[in-house]
Motif scaffolding. Structure first.
Motif, PDB file in Angstrom:
ATOM      1  N   ARG A   1      74.327  19.388  27.404  1.00  0.00           N
ATOM      2  CA  ARG A   1      72.875  20.435  27.371  1.00  0.00           C
ATOM      3  C   ARG A   1      72.521  20.643  25.737  1.00  0.00           C
ATOM      4  NH1 ARG A   1      76.101  23.448  31.162  1.00  0.00           N
ATOM      5  NH2 ARG A   1      75.312  22.785  33.107  1.00  0.00           N
ATOM      6  N   ASP A   2      73.535  20.885  24.990  1.00  0.00           N
ATOM      7  CA  ASP A   2      73.260  21.286  23.665  1.00  0.00           C
ATOM      8  C   ASP A   2      72.518  20.236  22.650  1.00  0.00           C
ATOM      9  OD1 ASP A   2      74.266  23.928  23.901  1.00  0.00           O
ATOM     10  OD2 ASP A   2      76.220  23.365  23.137  1.00  0.00           O
ATOM     11  N   CYS A   3      73.008  18.933  23.139  1.00  0.00           N
ATOM     12  CA  CYS A   3      72.658  17.651  22.564  1.00  0.00           C
ATOM     13  C   CYS A   3      70.932  17.429  23.000  1.00  0.00           C
ATOM     14  CB  CYS A   3      73.304  16.400  23.009  1.00  0.00           C
ATOM     15  SG  CYS A   3      74.777  16.409  22.185  1.00  0.00           S
ATOM     16  N   ASN A   4      70.666  17.496  24.198  1.00  0.00           N
ATOM     17  CA  ASN A   4      69.485  17.206  24.721  1.00  0.00           C
ATOM     18  C   ASN A   4      68.391  18.578  24.356  1.00  0.00           C
ATOM     19  OD1 ASN A   4      69.217  14.915  26.547  1.00  0.00           O
ATOM     20  ND2 ASN A   4      71.025  15.475  27.238  1.00  0.00           N
ATOM     21  N   VAL A   5      68.943  19.669  24.369  1.00  0.00           N
ATOM     22  CA  VAL A   5      67.867  20.715  24.019  1.00  0.00           C
ATOM     23  C   VAL A   5      67.567  20.600  22.479  1.00  0.00           C
ATOM     24  CG1 VAL A   5      67.654  23.376  23.471  1.00  0.00           C
ATOM     25  CG2 VAL A   5      68.603  22.334  25.706  1.00  0.00           C
ATOM     26  N   ALA A   6      68.502  20.348  21.681  1.00  0.00           N
ATOM     27  CA  ALA A   6      68.355  20.120  20.152  1.00  0.00           C
ATOM     28  C   ALA A   6      67.359  18.694  19.968  1.00  0.00           C
ATOM     29  CB  ALA A   6      69.775  20.051  19.453  1.00  0.00           C
ATOM     30  N   ILE A   7      67.871  17.938  20.717  1.00  0.00           N
ATOM     31  CA  ILE A   7      66.862  16.721  20.333  1.00  0.00           C
ATOM     32  C   ILE A   7      65.461  16.932  20.925  1.00  0.00           C
ATOM     33  CG2 ILE A   7      66.439  14.288  21.330  1.00  0.00           C
ATOM     34  CD1 ILE A   7      69.703  13.934  21.393  1.00  0.00           C
ATOM     35  N   ARG A   8      65.218  17.381  22.045  1.00  0.00           N
ATOM     36  CA  ARG A   8      63.974  18.028  22.689  1.00  0.00           C
ATOM     37  C   ARG A   8      63.102  18.884  21.512  1.00  0.00           C
ATOM     38  NH1 ARG A   8      61.846  18.551  27.912  1.00  0.00           N
ATOM     39  NH2 ARG A   8      59.844  19.645  27.751  1.00  0.00           N
ATOM     40  N   TRP A   9      63.947  19.800  21.031  1.00  0.00           N
ATOM     41  CA  TRP A   9      62.959  20.772  20.047  1.00  0.00           C
ATOM     42  C   TRP A   9      62.607  20.011  18.868  1.00  0.00           C
ATOM     43  CZ3 TRP A   9      62.564  23.360  15.531  1.00  0.00           C
ATOM     44  CH2 TRP A   9      62.058  24.317  15.466  1.00  0.00           C
ATOM     45  N   LEU A  10      63.507  19.472  18.468  1.00  0.00           N
ATOM     46  CA  LEU A  10      63.189  18.619  16.965  1.00  0.00           C
ATOM     47  C   LEU A  10      62.303  17.592  17.123  1.00  0.00           C
ATOM     48  CD1 LEU A  10      66.940  18.638  15.501  1.00  0.00           C
ATOM     49  CD2 LEU A  10      65.031  19.925  14.593  1.00  0.00           C
ATOM     50  N   MET A  11      62.389  16.893  18.278  1.00  0.00           N
ATOM     51  CA  MET A  11      61.614  15.700  18.463  1.00  0.00           C
ATOM     52  C   MET A  11      60.210  16.342  18.460  1.00  0.00           C
ATOM     53  SD  MET A  11      63.012  12.711  20.717  1.00  0.00           S
ATOM     54  CE  MET A  11      62.050  11.168  20.421  1.00  0.00           C
ATOM     55  N   LEU A  12      59.671  17.211  19.177  1.00  0.00           N
ATOM     56  CA  LEU A  12      58.413  17.900  19.589  1.00  0.00           C
ATOM     57  C   LEU A  12      58.000  18.481  18.515  1.00  0.00           C
ATOM     58  CD1 LEU A  12      59.078  19.230  23.251  1.00  0.00           C
ATOM     59  CD2 LEU A  12      57.330  17.325  22.549  1.00  0.00           C
ATOM     60  N   HIS A  13      58.819  19.233  17.810  1.00  0.00           N
ATOM     61  CA  HIS A  13      58.251  20.271  16.684  1.00  0.00           C
ATOM     62  C   HIS A  13      58.078  19.510  15.561  1.00  0.00           C
ATOM     63  CE1 HIS A  13      59.164  23.068  20.237  1.00  0.00           C
ATOM     64  NE2 HIS A  13      58.266  23.795  19.469  1.00  0.00           N
ATOM     65  N   THR A  14      58.742  18.232  15.333  1.00  0.00           N
ATOM     66  CA  THR A  14      58.476  17.801  13.885  1.00  0.00           C
ATOM     67  C   THR A  14      57.537  16.755  13.974  1.00  0.00           C
ATOM     68  OG1 THR A  14      60.368  16.387  14.287  1.00  0.00           O
ATOM     69  CG2 THR A  14      60.840  18.603  13.214  1.00  0.00           C
ATOM     70  N   ALA A  15      57.134  16.453  15.394  1.00  0.00           N
ATOM     71  CA  ALA A  15      56.081  15.009  15.731  1.00  0.00           C
ATOM     72  C   ALA A  15      54.939  14.992  14.707  1.00  0.00           C
ATOM     73  CB  ALA A  15      55.765  14.698  17.038  1.00  0.00           C
ATOM     74  N   GLU A  16      54.711  14.122  14.176  1.00  0.00           N
ATOM     75  CA  GLU A  16      53.478  13.736  13.234  1.00  0.00           C
ATOM     76  C   GLU A  16      52.032  14.055  14.203  1.00  0.00           C
ATOM     77  OE1 GLU A  16      52.582  13.263  10.104  1.00  0.00           O
ATOM     78  OE2 GLU A  16      54.643  13.258   9.431  1.00  0.00           O
ATOM     79  N   SER A  17      52.197  13.477  15.487  1.00  0.00           N
ATOM     80  CA  SER A  17      51.128  13.478  16.289  1.00  0.00           C
ATOM     81  C   SER A  17      50.901  14.687  16.627  1.00  0.00           C
ATOM     82  CB  SER A  17      51.189  12.566  17.512  1.00  0.00           C
ATOM     83  OG  SER A  17      52.491  12.841  18.036  1.00  0.00           O
ATOM     84  N   ALA A  18      51.686  15.735  16.708  1.00  0.00           N
ATOM     85  CA  ALA A  18      51.491  17.123  17.227  1.00  0.00           C
ATOM     86  C   ALA A  18      50.797  18.148  16.430  1.00  0.00           C
ATOM     87  CB  ALA A  18      52.746  17.817  17.677  1.00  0.00           C
TER      88      ALA A  18
END
Length: 1084
Positions: free
Chosen positions: A367-384
């Motif tokens: 859970r911790d791994c997936n939540v961290a990956i999700r937040w970082l991927m979405l909130h640091t994405a150039e396209s966002a």
């Protein structure tokens, strides 16, 4: 009560079918968005000039008569319009069906809601459906999917493009005349919104709420759906994420649905601050970038900018202190999780007993791994983030800096998590399969141990120093029976009883002082161990797999994952064995398919296969893209090896002086070659380490991937070399998806055109046509050579085609032949268009043909005052012949080239593949014999229309050069008036420009007025071949009459020499018979 999704529940099945169709429509829209014909974008000036008058937006509907009359006024535009229709009607129909299905979807949903309100479904109302768990989910999904459709259409297919496609479809299809067509409604729904997906484009006012309100939907329904989404956990996801800080991730799917549905009631976004505050506190307290469907991301800061209540509510989340807190939390999380996961992945660590004893801990780590990956991927994405928006840039920079974001570290965590998840899932699946067998085995072992102990205390079994004890004997027998009676089906009771049995065994050891006997202690310890194993085994539940599936969702990264491609490829280049870890990541990404496919599967929809294939195909294409680095690296190494072998390593002579041995050894260069060769073998090994994997519904075979990758790279490099190499400096369109030669896996690359040709073959063909131009060269048939008309120097000869064969191979030469074939077709079509629309429409010219026809009738007779009649007709029609001559000679020139290519192909086929050549010749002869026999006796067999034998054998024969280009029918033609007389007059108009030479045959008289004999004869022959043989007979009869009439006149005037025109006419008859292989009696 009947299950809501049961097959006999009409209410549930109706809404399930609607939702299933919604997911299928979105897949079709995404699929089609890759096939929008570029011409509808009208980006290039050339496209605007060429198609501007035939491609219109909705302004067409204001005055269709005006647009159509403009087309009718210009024949060229009509031809272009017809060609455009033929090229695009298929793809336009596909787009229209997709657009129509969107409108039908919302109409069906509204009808379903009306049926609910009117009581069509007994005992079911909107309220009761929303009380049911499945009903609530489906109604919320139905509205959400409609919103997603509209957003996908606007994002992937721009408004102007949509309008142009709909207008084109309206003009080209029968929809305009169909009474039940709902084209008007579709046009109203999908007219341009003014939105553009390009970076920096301004957002239209009231967008997208005005777009969402084009088809009115019941406000009560919308309000109730939003109410459910606001208050309930409709998918019961929170149970998979027990920690309160994970709540926003648990409710992410619901949050995306709520985001879309809020646009149907924009008043909440604008004015209802309390509701918006509640929504933000529940769903967006720590996140502002969300994924709404299959990786389509939205930044709420930008999306909610125009809405006062939404913007105010979100400000609490966007407070710099809150952003810092969240970012730092995830930075710390990544730091602690990386070593933890790497430890778990060490070889031999994840054993069955460790997994079973630590299920909660392992799930928490996941859970911790997936939540961290999700937040970082979405909130640091150039396209966002829009780079032109200052506030967004600041938020992004803060998120990146405070989270200490490093894409390589995040990618490594994603890889490790995917691998850990994959191993854990596989272990659990295996344990679930073996669960009952193992449980029964442990039970049997435990029971047998107790039976044996009972026997020990009976005094019968000789076990040292164990006295007879009937009480213990009875007790152990009872325990054995109790263990035997445990029931696997009733796992709860069995678990409780097993714990009691373990406790009893501990107590018996203490109270009866059995510690003194080691063997009895060992028996008791073993039994307790087996009972413990039974408890562990009974706790292996499918719920753990379901939780892993929910927690491991990666659908939000369906598009974002592309930003990690370069890191993946760099990792593979550094360590090819990385492919095995990537396999787990690709499988994790494949789990995203569950989202769109779940409802389609539940509804037993026939769309399941096509939607699965689309998403699986997208993912497999991405896998290929990532792994393409392996063939690329192999070819880069090969290029270095070639360079070393050609330029650096000297060829060792057969005799070598001893003192020069070191000089020729070149150990450094040879070591480099060996190192590069080894690197290539390591790369291929890397990709082959990836096992055959099922990605979605497509099986990915690593050997096939490697082969396709090598072929793709080879095609790319060969095409690039030919594109760069074949550039010269002289002074019906097929779409990619329609071409049988184009492939998505091994595509033929497209380069910007450097001239009118699309590819290097076109450039090569046009260069050959330029150097053998009949206006500048003279072709001598006996020598198969072209000479310059002015300097009489050789330009080229038939060796040219041998060189092309050596360079491009049989396929290249055959491709050149096919291209010439199509060019002949085009030239003949253009020629006949000019003949019909200009020459035969000119009354004065037609009158001349009539007069000449009257003068020469009957053809078997002799024309009186022949010179005067012919000369007069030639003089009056002089102006029409230059263009006529150019077309005829172009066709003739291309026919000479086709004859030379056929000759070269046939020679090389007989030389290199004599058995194939012999087999093809015999098959061809026997087929022709059968066809001739059928026409003489129709009862004999003949290939049917659906039999592809003749079509397929033709391709083989042409590739082997076993065909005659001069006998080919290139175009279908209609009857044309005066056709033989026109061609006859054209020929005798050219004869004065030619002269006969004993050595060279017919040659041009003056270089300033060029006519090349062989192209002229072959061009005429080809043209006549396209029409009924009656025209050819009349044409030859007119030439025969011309020869007789002129010779009769010469005899009567006692002119001793044969006139040159008569020699030319006789030579034409001679060559005509030779080229067509007709019997010589035809001349007489």
């Amino acid at each position: 009560m009947v299950d809501f999704l049961a097959e006999n529940n009409l209410c549930g099945q109706a809404i399930l079918r609607i939702v299933s169709r919604g997911n299928a429509i979105i897949a079709e829209l995404l699929r089609l968005s890759d096939f929008i014909p570029a011409v509808f974008r009208l980006k290039d000036k050339s496209d605007q000039q060429k198609y501007g008058d035939i491609i219109c937006d909705f302004s067409y509907f204001k005055g269709p008569e005006y647009y159509e009359s403009k087309l009718e006024a210009k024949p060229d535009l009509q031809d272009l319009d017809e060609e455009f229709r033929e090229n695009n009607i298929e793809i336009l129909s596909r787009f229209y069906l997709a657009f129509e299905s969107v409108h039908k979807y919302i109409v069906d949903l509204i009808r379903y809601l009306d049926d609910l309100n009117e009581g069509v479904y007994i005992q079911q109302t909107l309220e009761t459906v929303l009380l049911n768990e499945d009903g609530k989910q489906l109604l919320c999904e139905a509205l959400y999917l409609y919103g997603v459709m509209l957003l996908v259409i606007d994002q992937k297919i721009e408004g102007e493009v949509r309008e142009r496609m709909l207008v084109s479809y309206y003009r080209y299809s029968a929809a305009r005349s169909s009474a039940d067509s709902n084209l008007d409604d579709i046009c109203k729904l999908l007219r341009s919104t003014g939105y553009s997906s390009h970076a920096g484009a301004k957002r239209p006012p009231n967008y997208p709420e005005s777009y969402f309100q084009r088809v009115p939907i019941s406000p009560t329904f919308i309000s109730m759906v939003i109410g459910r989404l606001r208050s309930d956990d409709i998918y019961n996801q929170v149970s998979a994420y027990p920690l309160p800080e994970h709540r926003s991730t648990a409710l992410a799917t619901q949050a995306a649905m709520l985001y879309v549905c809020l646009y149907f009631t924009p008043s909440i976004l604008h004015t209802q601050q309390a509701k918006m505050r509640e929504i933000v506190d529940k769903y967006f307290p720590d996140n502002w970038v969300i994924s709404i469907y299959m990786g389509i991301t939205v930044n709420l800061v930008e999306a909610w900018e125009p809405y006062k209540a939404a913007k105010t509510a979100l400000n609490y989340t966007l407070d710099p202190a809150n952003i810092k807190e969240q970012a730092c939390r995830y930075a710390a999380s990544v730091e602690s999780l990386r070593p933890q996961v790497q430890q778990l992945l060490k070889e031999g660590f994840l054993r069955e007993e460790i997994v079973l004893d630590n299920i909660p801990k392992l799930l928490n780590c996941l859970r911790d791994c997936n939540v961290a990956i999700r937040w970082l991927m979405l909130h640091t994405a150039e396209s966002a983030y829009d780079p032109n928006n200052k506030r967004l840039r600041q938020i992004k920079d803060q998120a990146i800096n405070d989270s200490k974001y490093n894409p390589k570290i995040l990618f490594q965590l994603l890889l490790d998590t995917a691998q850990f998840e994959f191993i854990l899932k596989e272990m659990f699946k295996q344990m679930l399969v073996e669960k009952q067998l193992k449980w029964e085995s442990y039970k049997k072992e435990g029971s047998e141990r107790m039976t044996e102990l009972a026997e020990v205390f009976s005094g019968v079994k000789p076990l040292t120093r164990v006295e007879k004890n009937e009480n213990l004997q009875a007790w152990f027998r009872e325990i054995s029976k109790q263990i035997e009676s445990l029931n696997y089906e009733d796992s709860t009771a069995a678990g409780r009883k097993t714990v009691q049995l373990i406790q009893a065994l501990v107590e018996v050891q203490e109270f009866h002082q059995l510690e003194s006997n080691l063997q009895v202690c060992q028996f008791l310890a073993d039994t307790r161990k087996f009972l413990h194993q039974m408890i562990r085994t009974i706790n292996i539940k499918e719920e753990v797999l379901i939780t892993m599936q929910i927690v491991g969702d990666l659908s939000y990264a369906w598009q974002l994952i592309d930003s990690f491609t370069s890191i993946m490829q760099e990792s593979i280049r550094a360590s090819p064995s990385m492919v095995t870890k990537l396999r787990a990541t690709f499988l994790k990404l494949a789990s995203a398919l569950d989202l769109p496919l779940m409802r389609i599967n539940q509804a037993n929809s026939p769309d399941l296969l096509s939607v699965s294939q689309f998403y699986s195909g997208e993912l497999v294409a991405y896998v290929r893209k990532v792994l393409q680095i392996i063939p690329e690296s192999m070819f880069t190494s090969l290029a270095k090896i070639i360079k070393l072998q050609i330029h650096d390593i000297m060829e060792v002579p057969t005799r070598l002086d001893k003192d020069k041995l070191k000089e020729y050894a070149q150990l450094g260069a040879r070591y480099e070659v060996a190192k590069l060769t080894h690197a290539i073998s390591i790369f291929t090994e890397g990709i082959l380490m990836m096992k055959t994997t099922l990605v979605g519904i497509i099986k990915v075979d690593p050997k096939q991937l490697l082969e396709d990758g090598i072929r793709k790279e080879l095609v790319k490099r060969v095409a690039y070399s030919l594109h760069k190499g074949l550039i010269f400096n002289p002074k019906a369109k097929i779409q990619d998806w329609q071409s049988i030669h184009q492939s998505t896996h091994i595509p033929i690359p497209k380069y910007p055109p450097v001239d009118e040709s699309a590819t290097f073959i076109g450039r090569l063909c046009r260069e050959i046509l330029r150097i053998t131009d009949p206006k500048a060269t003279s072709y001598i048939d006996q020598l198969n050579t072209w000479y310059d008309m002015r300097t009489h120097q050789e330009v080229t000869n038939n060796r040219l085609f041998t060189e092309i064969q050596d360079t491009l191979g049989t396929f290249g030469l055959n491709g050149l032949d096919r291209l010439l074939c199509f060019m002949i077709v085009k030239e003949l079509q253009n020629f006949l268009t000019v003949l019909q629309k200009t020459i035969l429409k000119d009354k004065a010219i037609v009158d001349i043909f009539k007069a000449l026809l009257n003068a020469v009738n009957p053809v078997k007779g002799i024309v009186a005052t022949a010179s005067k009649v012919y000369t007069s007709a030639i003089a009056k029609t002089q102006k029409i012949w230059p263009a006529y001559l150019e077309s005829i000679m172009k066709v003739g020139q291309m026919q000479i080239l086709r004859l030379q290519i056929a000759n070269e192909l046939n020679y090389s086929c007989k030389f290199d593949s004599k058995h194939l050549a012999a087999a093809l010749e015999n098959l061809n002869k026997s087929l022709l014999a059968d066809i001739e026999a059928h026409y003489q006796d129709p009862s004999l067999p003949y290939p049917k229309e659906d039999n592809t034998l003749l079509y397929e054998i033709t391709a083989y024969l042409e590739a082997a050069g076993i065909h005659d280009p001069l006998n080919k029918i290139y175009i279908t033609t209609k009857r044309l008036p005066y056709f033989p007389i026109v061609n006859f007059l054209f020929l005798i108009a050219q004869l004065p420009k030619l002269q006969y030479s004993k050595n060279q045959g017919m040659t041009c008289r003056r270089a300033a007025d060029p006519v090349d004999w062989v192209p002229l004869v072959l061009g005429l022959l080809t043209l006549l071949k396209q029409f009924h043989s009656r025209y050819t007979e009349q044409f030859l009869a007119l030439i025969g009459q011309f020869i007789r009439s002129i010779m009769e006149q010469c005899t009567s005037q006692k002119i001793p020499d044969m006139p040159s025109d008569v020699v030319g006419a006789l030579m034409l008859l001679e060559d005509y018979v030779r080229y067509t292989k007709l019997p010589r009696k035809v001349r007489s």
